[in-house]
Design a protein around this motif. Structure first.
Motif: not given
Length: 234
Positions: A184-187
């Motif tokens: 989620r953080q990466r996206d």
């Protein structure tokens, strides 16, 4: 011409990619680390960049093995992320002392040799976080922003001696440090990246090599983003 290169934190991630890139073009490369070792072909030097004595010993050893330093890449860094209401003085100070203080100490020691020879390249590895900020990373972002002021001050101070000082500011790069991010953080980060992907360490290394090259001899005090457009306008 074969050159003598020092890369701090050069045993993994971006630092290792940079060290390997220099070695592949025939340079003699020393890398500092904190005890985890280095791959074959690189001179490994145990060094905590928070300690001036360890830096002095590492630079001395590198120069004894490879000759006077021609270029230094200040890459060693740490993160300790947390929201400011939970960030202690130690959390803040430790990151600043490593990322910014360490770069200052390494540059100061390297300049002893470079000033006398009237040539040299200093390259500081910052981050897009230092230009646009990053929630939960007040310590890290402040340290990386400080590298810009450090580099530009040294560019003015050491320029008359033929020494350049520049900054590379990577965005999201595929390293073991970023592997800790959740999907989620990466996206969420990639949504703001015009190129829509993360960088390969080799792409950051290419920017560092250019700034350390003869071709970049008239470039100093510059900040070169390698972030897929994430930090545009900063």
């Amino acid at each position: 011409m074969t050159r003598s290169i020092l890369v701090t934190g050069g045993n993994r991630g971006i630092g290792l990619a940079v060290a390997r890139a220099f070695a592949e073009q025939g340079d003699r490369v020393a890398v500092t680390h904190r005890g985890s070792g280095v791959p074959d072909g690189l001179l490994g030097l145990t060094c905590d960049v928070r300690d001036p004595d360890q830096i002095d010993k590492a630079v001395t050893a590198a120069e004894e093995a490879h000759g006077p330093l021609d270029a230094v890449v200040a890459n060693a860094g740490v993160t300790d992320d947390r929201l400011i209401l939970r960030m202690s003085d130690d959390d803040f100070g430790r990151v600043l002392d490593t990322n910014l203080g360490g770069a200052f100490r390494v540059a100061r020691r390297a300049a002893e040799t470079m000033v006398g020879r009237r040539r040299g390249r200093l390259v500081f590895v910052s981050s897009v976080a230092g230009l646009r900020g990053s929630a939960g990373q007040a310590n890290y972002a402040a340290s990386k922003s400080g590298l810009v002021g450090l580099a530009r001050s040294l560019a003015r101070e050491l320029g008359p001696r033929g020494i350049t000082a520049n900054v590379v500011a990577p965005g999201l790069v595929d390293t073991d440090m970023t592997e800790a991010l959740s999907a989620r953080q990466r996206d969420r980060i990639l949504q703001d990246v015009p190129l829509g992907r993360s960088a390969r360490p080799s792409e950051v290394a290419s920017a560092v090599l250019w700034l350390a090259s003869e071709q970049a001899g008239y470039v100093t005090g510059a900040v070169l983003p390698v972030d897929g457009g994430l930090g545009m306008g900063h």
